[in-house]
Write a protein that holds these residues in place. Sequence first.
Motif, PDB file in Angstrom:
ATOM      1  N   LYS A 101      47.880  48.932  44.982  1.00 33.93           N
ATOM      2  CA  LYS A 101      47.382  47.766  44.234  1.00 33.93           C
ATOM      3  C   LYS A 101      48.374  46.610  44.251  1.00 33.93           C
ATOM      4  CE  LYS A 101      44.591  45.897  41.034  1.00 33.93           C
ATOM      5  NZ  LYS A 101      45.222  44.626  40.680  1.00 33.93           N
ATOM      6  N   LEU A 147      51.415  40.934  32.880  1.00 35.26           N
ATOM      7  CA  LEU A 147      50.116  41.345  32.357  1.00 35.26           C
ATOM      8  C   LEU A 147      49.974  42.819  32.660  1.00 35.26           C
ATOM      9  CD1 LEU A 147      47.559  41.219  34.949  1.00 35.26           C
ATOM     10  CD2 LEU A 147      49.163  39.334  35.172  1.00 35.26           C
ATOM     11  N   TRP A 206      40.503  29.594  38.444  1.00 36.72           N
ATOM     12  CA  TRP A 206      41.371  30.482  37.684  1.00 36.72           C
ATOM     13  C   TRP A 206      42.767  30.550  38.326  1.00 36.72           C
ATOM     14  CZ3 TRP A 206      43.967  34.706  39.469  1.00 36.72           C
ATOM     15  CH2 TRP A 206      43.497  35.347  40.615  1.00 36.72           C
ATOM     16  N   HIS A 241      42.663  43.650  29.709  1.00 36.59           N
ATOM     17  CA  HIS A 241      44.097  43.349  29.736  1.00 36.59           C
ATOM     18  C   HIS A 241      44.745  43.651  28.391  1.00 36.59           C
ATOM     19  CE1 HIS A 241      43.029  40.454  33.143  1.00 36.59           C
ATOM     20  NE2 HIS A 241      43.886  41.314  33.659  1.00 36.59           N
ATOM     21  N   TRP A 270      49.310  41.267  42.855  1.00 37.00           N
ATOM     22  CA  TRP A 270      48.204  41.884  43.599  1.00 37.00           C
ATOM     23  C   TRP A 270      48.144  41.267  45.007  1.00 37.00           C
ATOM     24  CZ3 TRP A 270      47.818  39.750  38.740  1.00 37.00           C
ATOM     25  CH2 TRP A 270      47.390  38.424  38.664  1.00 37.00           C
ATOM     26  N   HIS A 308      51.670  44.058  36.056  1.00 35.87           N
ATOM     27  CA  HIS A 308      51.655  43.060  37.129  1.00 35.87           C
ATOM     28  C   HIS A 308      52.562  41.908  36.739  1.00 35.87           C
ATOM     29  CE1 HIS A 308      48.819  43.901  40.327  1.00 35.87           C
ATOM     30  NE2 HIS A 308      47.799  44.123  39.510  1.00 35.87           N
ATOM     31  N   GLN A 359      37.992  47.926  32.476  1.00 38.64           N
ATOM     32  CA  GLN A 359      39.331  47.396  32.625  1.00 38.64           C
ATOM     33  C   GLN A 359      39.478  46.207  31.689  1.00 38.64           C
ATOM     34  OE1 GLN A 359      39.735  45.283  36.230  1.00 38.64           O
ATOM     35  NE2 GLN A 359      41.756  44.535  35.738  1.00 38.64           N
ATOM     36  N   ASP A 404      46.960  45.865  33.312  1.00 31.40           N
ATOM     37  CA  ASP A 404      45.575  46.349  33.381  1.00 31.40           C
ATOM     38  C   ASP A 404      45.492  47.649  32.603  1.00 31.40           C
ATOM     39  OD1 ASP A 404      44.620  44.317  35.155  1.00 31.40           O
ATOM     40  OD2 ASP A 404      45.663  45.330  36.786  1.00 31.40           O
ATOM     41  N   GLY A 442      37.840  37.439  41.613  1.00 32.66           N
ATOM     42  CA  GLY A 442      39.220  37.554  41.157  1.00 32.66           C
ATOM     43  C   GLY A 442      39.367  37.252  39.676  1.00 32.66           C
ATOM     44  N   ALA A 443      40.346  37.927  39.054  1.00 36.68           N
ATOM     45  CA  ALA A 443      40.673  37.748  37.637  1.00 36.68           C
ATOM     46  C   ALA A 443      39.498  38.065  36.714  1.00 36.68           C
ATOM     47  CB  ALA A 443      41.189  36.336  37.352  1.00 36.68           C
ATOM     48  N   HIS A 477      45.627  36.118  32.336  1.00 33.12           N
ATOM     49  CA  HIS A 477      45.278  37.536  32.399  1.00 33.12           C
ATOM     50  C   HIS A 477      45.462  38.226  31.048  1.00 33.12           C
ATOM     51  CE1 HIS A 477      44.936  36.653  36.634  1.00 33.12           C
ATOM     52  NE2 HIS A 477      46.099  36.025  36.529  1.00 33.12           N
ATOM     53  N   GLU A 493      42.825  45.495  46.012  1.00 32.95           N
ATOM     54  CA  GLU A 493      42.456  45.979  44.681  1.00 32.95           C
ATOM     55  C   GLU A 493      41.505  47.171  44.766  1.00 32.95           C
ATOM     56  OE1 GLU A 493      43.435  42.746  42.161  1.00 32.95           O
ATOM     57  OE2 GLU A 493      41.402  42.048  42.516  1.00 32.95           O
ATOM     58  N   TRP A 538      41.275  33.828  45.743  1.00 35.99           N
ATOM     59  CA  TRP A 538      42.737  33.990  45.739  1.00 35.99           C
ATOM     60  C   TRP A 538      43.203  34.586  47.060  1.00 35.99           C
ATOM     61  CZ3 TRP A 538      45.124  38.688  46.384  1.00 35.99           C
ATOM     62  CH2 TRP A 538      44.413  39.855  46.047  1.00 35.99           C
ATOM     63  N   TRP A 578      36.939  44.687  38.231  1.00 39.09           N
ATOM     64  CA  TRP A 578      36.603  43.664  39.235  1.00 39.09           C
ATOM     65  C   TRP A 578      37.426  43.887  40.494  1.00 39.09           C
ATOM     66  CZ3 TRP A 578      38.434  42.342  34.302  1.00 39.09           C
ATOM     67  CH2 TRP A 578      39.746  41.914  34.211  1.00 39.09           C
ATOM     68  N   TRP A 579      37.709  45.146  40.744  1.00 39.85           N
ATOM     69  CA  TRP A 579      38.521  45.470  41.911  1.00 39.85           C
ATOM     70  C   TRP A 579      37.610  45.845  43.072  1.00 39.85           C
ATOM     71  CZ3 TRP A 579      41.798  48.967  38.276  1.00 39.85           C
ATOM     72  CH2 TRP A 579      42.622  48.147  37.495  1.00 39.85           C
TER      73      TRP A 579
HETATM   74  C1  GAL Z   1      43.836  40.144  37.177  1.00 39.11           C
HETATM   75  C2  GAL Z   1      43.961  41.640  37.144  1.00 39.11           C
HETATM   76  C3  GAL Z   1      44.611  42.119  38.381  1.00 39.11           C
HETATM   77  C4  GAL Z   1      43.909  41.546  39.581  1.00 39.11           C
HETATM   78  C5  GAL Z   1      43.731  40.063  39.484  1.00 39.11           C
HETATM   79  C6  GAL Z   1      42.988  39.424  40.634  1.00 39.11           C
HETATM   80  O1  GAL Z   1      43.197  39.674  36.046  1.00 39.11           O
HETATM   81  O2  GAL Z   1      44.728  42.003  36.048  1.00 39.11           O
HETATM   82  O3  GAL Z   1      44.599  43.506  38.418  1.00 39.11           O
HETATM   83  O4  GAL Z   1      42.688  42.188  39.678  1.00 39.11           O
HETATM   84  O5  GAL Z   1      43.094  39.752  38.300  1.00 39.11           O
HETATM   85  O6  GAL Z   1      41.691  39.838  40.715  1.00 39.11           O
END
Ligand code: GAL
Length: 451
Positions: free
Chosen positions: A372, A336, A228, A127, A305, A180, A125, A338, A102-103, A408, A74, A285, A68-69
């Motif tokens: 990142k 967390l 979130w 977690h 991030w 992260h 991806q 990735d 995001g997330a 996450h 990201e 976010w 989701w980058w």
């Molecule tokens: C998290 C992910 C991060 C970042 C964040 C915001 O879940 O681990 O790499 O992408 O979301 O999108």
Amino acid sequence: MSRKYTPFILLLLFAMFLAACGGDADEPEATDGGDTAAETESTDTEEAMDDEEAMDEEMAQAVEVFSWWTGGGEAAGLEAMIGVFAEQYPDIAFENAAVAGGAGTNARAVLATRLQAGDAPDSWQGHAGQELIGTYVAADQLEPVNFLFEENGWLDVMPETLIPLISQDGNIYSVPVNIHRANVLWYNPTVLADNDIEAPTSLDDWFAAMDALQAAGMDAPLAMGEQWTALHLFETVLLASLGPDAYEALWDGSGDWGAAEVTAALEDFAKVLTYTNSDASALTWQDASQLVVNGDAAFNVMGDWAEGYFREIGFEPNDGYGWAAVPGTGGNFQFLSDSFVLPKGAPHRDAAIAWLTVAGSIEGQDAFNPVKGSIPARSDADRSLYGDYLLSAMDDWASDRVVGSLTHGVVANDAWKSEIDTALGLFLADGNIEGFQSALVTACSTAGPCQ
Ligand code: GAL
């Protein structure tokens, strides 16, 4: 027309007809008077087979990677790692299947639908922690990747704390690309200096700072975004209020979600929310982080991030933005990671392995992480590539107490997390602490380890 010429003209027309049917003038069989219909058919079949082979070949040389980058630091991080991949595997096309949000809130729903339909990407991806083990491994969707760890010597360079979180029964199920930090308080140094405020280290100092900012006319000193990000804020306040032992106990089933100390933590969270912007649910976010660097808010609690984002939009550390542990969580690194997986039945397994090899490599991690806004999972990174914030995060990761993130994927599987998130949604709407706590108690016994 003379009858004398008729057979000749007919023959000529017939030859023209054959040529129009696709026969190659250079190919004798097109005009040799044999079984033309059958020959035309076999030419078509051969061409179709050629196309199919070409397509197969092309597909064997592609890898579809899901994440989701898609923006805000990201996407740039991912692009940097794709660059390394392209250098090392120039014959494999990279198909970026990232879904915005995001997330992973949107992406994970899309992924679930694809997995249900038997349409897995080559790698996605996920977690480290319960999201991986309690969701994908539990559903038997992944291949172990121990062989990659062995071939590449990764066990010597990946953190010992991480391996159990990506393993079950001796099998390792993902390749971590980063670490992260979730419990970061980002602040605007100018706003704090103008108001004679030091970066707060306890919840009470933080409340006092935000009271002062509100008295000075800043209605919402704490920027927040969609739900979130409220869950993310919630997990950091739980840690601040409870401390690491009681926080961890809630996730391993030894703690009591109904305890008075949890009530106190929920009260702290309710108070924190009083300082946030009323349009939070409409903001991403990035929007919420942006309020801080623009000086419209003093604080934002977000994973690191956000640092990748601040840098991408041109702000400098310690000038445009400052950072501290979320007040009350100093000395704790709420983390967390990735990581990328190898699904069972990956459509292009070899190409997926190539991608995983890059994700676990020092080149891949040192290209991805500085952009990142994360520190590499590997311990042998080149520190000279990382900025002030990330160097401080590396030091904290090495010395702090490490606890896991809820939002996450570290401490709860998807089912439990989703029940907590539903309870949070109700709480954000009705502010009822008692109702929130009893829903959290229920969530632990229906989907968590409190049965
Ligand atoms: C998290 C992910 C991060 C970042 C964040 C915001 O879940 O681990 O790499 O992408 O979301 O999108």
